[in-house]
Write an enzyme that holds these catalytic residues in place. Structure first.
Site, PDB file in Angstrom:
ATOM      1  N   ASP A 153       1.990   9.315  -5.175  1.00  0.00           N
ATOM      2  CA  ASP A 153       1.862  10.302  -5.495  1.00  0.00           C
ATOM      3  C   ASP A 153       2.074  11.089  -3.936  1.00  0.00           C
ATOM      4  O   ASP A 153       2.549  12.347  -4.223  1.00  0.00           O
ATOM      5  CB  ASP A 153       0.807  11.595  -5.980  1.00  0.00           C
ATOM      6  CG  ASP A 153      -1.000  10.858  -5.423  1.00  0.00           C
ATOM      7  OD1 ASP A 153      -0.152   9.871  -4.671  1.00  0.00           O
ATOM      8  OD2 ASP A 153      -1.229  11.035  -5.590  1.00  0.00           O
ATOM      9  N   GLU A 195     -11.235   3.840   6.996  1.00  0.00           N
ATOM     10  CA  GLU A 195     -10.445   4.363   7.687  1.00  0.00           C
ATOM     11  C   GLU A 195     -10.267   5.701   8.513  1.00  0.00           C
ATOM     12  O   GLU A 195      -9.736   6.348   9.060  1.00  0.00           O
ATOM     13  CB  GLU A 195      -9.168   5.237   6.400  1.00  0.00           C
ATOM     14  CG  GLU A 195      -7.821   5.786   6.491  1.00  0.00           C
ATOM     15  CD  GLU A 195      -7.708   6.426   5.398  1.00  0.00           C
ATOM     16  OE1 GLU A 195      -6.169   6.756   5.808  1.00  0.00           O
ATOM     17  OE2 GLU A 195      -7.516   6.635   3.863  1.00  0.00           O
ATOM     18  N   HIS A 214       1.348   5.409  -1.598  1.00  0.00           N
ATOM     19  CA  HIS A 214       0.491   5.957  -3.372  1.00  0.00           C
ATOM     20  C   HIS A 214       2.199   6.450  -4.012  1.00  0.00           C
ATOM     21  O   HIS A 214       3.397   6.880  -3.284  1.00  0.00           O
ATOM     22  CB  HIS A 214      -0.038   6.984  -2.513  1.00  0.00           C
ATOM     23  CG  HIS A 214      -1.309   6.526  -1.959  1.00  0.00           C
ATOM     24  ND1 HIS A 214      -2.757   6.208  -2.350  1.00  0.00           N
ATOM     25  CD2 HIS A 214      -2.009   5.669  -0.803  1.00  0.00           C
ATOM     26  CE1 HIS A 214      -3.602   6.144  -1.938  1.00  0.00           C
ATOM     27  NE2 HIS A 214      -3.204   5.308  -0.952  1.00  0.00           N
ATOM     28  N   GLY A 225      -9.151   7.985  -1.794  1.00  0.00           N
ATOM     29  CA  GLY A 225      -9.734   9.355  -0.939  1.00  0.00           C
ATOM     30  C   GLY A 225     -10.818   9.912   0.117  1.00  0.00           C
ATOM     31  O   GLY A 225     -10.770   8.909   0.740  1.00  0.00           O
ATOM     32  N   HIS A 241      -9.701   1.223  -0.117  1.00  0.00           N
ATOM     33  CA  HIS A 241      -9.579   2.322   0.557  1.00  0.00           C
ATOM     34  C   HIS A 241     -11.131   1.439   1.748  1.00  0.00           C
ATOM     35  O   HIS A 241     -12.181   2.671   1.256  1.00  0.00           O
ATOM     36  CB  HIS A 241      -9.353   3.354   1.226  1.00  0.00           C
ATOM     37  CG  HIS A 241      -8.059   3.836   0.540  1.00  0.00           C
ATOM     38  ND1 HIS A 241      -7.451   3.540  -0.848  1.00  0.00           N
ATOM     39  CD2 HIS A 241      -7.031   4.296   0.763  1.00  0.00           C
ATOM     40  CE1 HIS A 241      -6.241   3.916  -1.104  1.00  0.00           C
ATOM     41  NE2 HIS A 241      -5.991   4.569   0.270  1.00  0.00           N
ATOM     42  N   HIS A 295       1.120  -1.251   0.397  1.00  0.00           N
ATOM     43  CA  HIS A 295       0.332   0.223   0.168  1.00  0.00           C
ATOM     44  C   HIS A 295       0.577   1.422  -0.112  1.00  0.00           C
ATOM     45  O   HIS A 295       1.102   1.306   1.057  1.00  0.00           O
ATOM     46  CB  HIS A 295      -1.004   0.061   1.145  1.00  0.00           C
ATOM     47  CG  HIS A 295      -1.733   1.233   1.127  1.00  0.00           C
ATOM     48  ND1 HIS A 295      -3.607   0.641   1.179  1.00  0.00           N
ATOM     49  CD2 HIS A 295      -1.750   2.410   1.213  1.00  0.00           C
ATOM     50  CE1 HIS A 295      -4.089   1.644   0.935  1.00  0.00           C
ATOM     51  NE2 HIS A 295      -2.749   3.005   1.318  1.00  0.00           N
ATOM     52  N   ASP A 350       2.031   3.504   2.583  1.00  0.00           N
ATOM     53  CA  ASP A 350       0.657   4.592   2.285  1.00  0.00           C
ATOM     54  C   ASP A 350       1.057   5.305   1.904  1.00  0.00           C
ATOM     55  O   ASP A 350       1.649   5.636   0.656  1.00  0.00           O
ATOM     56  CB  ASP A 350       0.370   5.205   3.592  1.00  0.00           C
ATOM     57  CG  ASP A 350      -0.531   5.557   3.909  1.00  0.00           C
ATOM     58  OD1 ASP A 350      -1.370   5.045   2.364  1.00  0.00           O
ATOM     59  OD2 ASP A 350      -1.928   6.231   4.280  1.00  0.00           O
TER      60      ASP A 350
END
Length: 341
Positions: A20, A204, A18, A174, A201, A16, A282
């Site tokens: 960006d 969370e 990301h 998101g 996701h 997991h 993450d």
């Protein structure tokens, strides 16, 4: 010191991560200045503070604001390729053997790139890193909750041609609080029919029902974070029965206030109850973390033993979206290197 050395040398798996949220700050700063973007920092040291979340972060919504700078530089193919390559170089230096990098193609299309150009830029970076460093990687395409369900359909339709060519799954990410899973049900039904693996996701930000919805409605076999399961023993039993893997990210979860305090973070109880827990970063830059730091946090603050850490790594091997044959190969690599440690 001995334990720190062991954690550093352990073979690691990242499920997991990301893209960006994991751009080198120095690369981000360089590319922003080269493009003429206005940056509220006089130097790299000041910029690093802008790129990383502060300790007093109040929520996931505040955390997500840190993604504005990386997304500005991820509008050119050569930048995206470089960012993917550099992330894999950094992970290789931490002895990560396999990683699944996730990114949202539509977020990199504001500057004129099309879907294929974005995806192929990431895949080129991955292929170069495999050649140069031997690190193994695959990509997960993200559908964004706040975007239309039509966009999510396009991610699946456009992404299908890359299955088996570096793409292994789709994800939904998101603002979970305002955009529940069922909005994108049609897209994930299509993804399931086309043979995509699916991770979502969910749970969370405290909405426990999003976890079961993600499995029942969106066909998730892995759940990103899943912290809210602690609220309902029935959900914990559901996850165990369905053998759903949790992609937990301790530092990020604590920063986004998924729980109110360190003491309330449920990872130890999840593992002891038999849930299939994995540990991940993450966002290496936004959260200023590494897998080694995550393992050290678990040992220092939650009383994890080295055997617990090895259990988490073995769970990650089982949870990958690799084929059975590839997974067996990875398992042998991990087993061999653990024996050395």
């Amino acid at each position: 010191m001995i334990m720190k050395d062991i954690l550093k040398k352990l073979p690691k798996i990242e499920l997991h991560c990301h893209l960006d949220g994991s751009v080198r700050p120095e690369t981000m700063y360089e590319l922003l200045l080269a493009s003429g973007e206005e940056v509220e920092a006089k130097n790299l040291e000041e910029f690093q503070k802008l790129a990383r979340v502060e300790e007093n972060c109040e929520s996931l919504k505040e955390y997500l604001k840190k993604f504005s700078y990386p997304l500005k530089v991820m509008q050119k193919g050569e930048n995206i390729e470089r960012i993917a390559y550099e992330l894999l170089e950094d992970l290789h230096m931490q002895n990560v053997k396999y990683v699944e990098i996730r990114f949202a193609p539509f977020l990199s299309m504001a500057g004129g790139l099309n879907f294929d150009e974005v995806v192929e830029s990431v895949l080129r970076g991955m292929e170069r890193a495999k050649k140069d460093f031997g690190i193994w990687s695959n990509a997960i395409l993200i559908c964004m909750r706040h975007e239309s369900k039509e966009n999510s359909m396009k991610v699946v339709e456009y992404g299908e041609k890359y299955l088996g060519r570096g793409v292994v799954a789709v994800d939904l990410a998101g603002n979970e609080h305002d955009f529940p899973p069922e909005i994108h049900r049609e897209a994930f039904q299509l993804a399931y029919e086309k043979g995509f693996n699916i991770t979502i996701h969910a749970g969370e930000t405290g909405i426990v029902e999003n976890i079961t919805k993600s499995v029942n409605l969106l066909h998730a076999s892995r759940i990103g974070h899943g912290i809210a399961a602690i609220k309902d023993s029935g959900v914990i039993e559901f996850l165990k029965e369905k053998h759903i893997f949790l992609e937990m990210c301790p530092t990020s979860n604590l920063q986004t206030k998924a729980v109110e305090s360190l003491e309330e973070y449920p990872i130890k109880s999840f593992l002891e109850s038999g849930l299939a827990v994995t540990v991940n970063t993450d966002n290496t830059t936004v959260s200023n973390t590494t897998l080694e730091k995550e393992y050290a946090l678990l040992m220092d603050k939650f009383g994890f033993s080295i055997e617990d850490i090895l259990k988490l790594i073995n769970n990650s091997v089982e949870a990958t979206f690799l084929s059975d044959e590839e997974n067996d190969c990875l398992r042998k690599i991990i087993k061999k290197e653990v024996a050395r440690c």
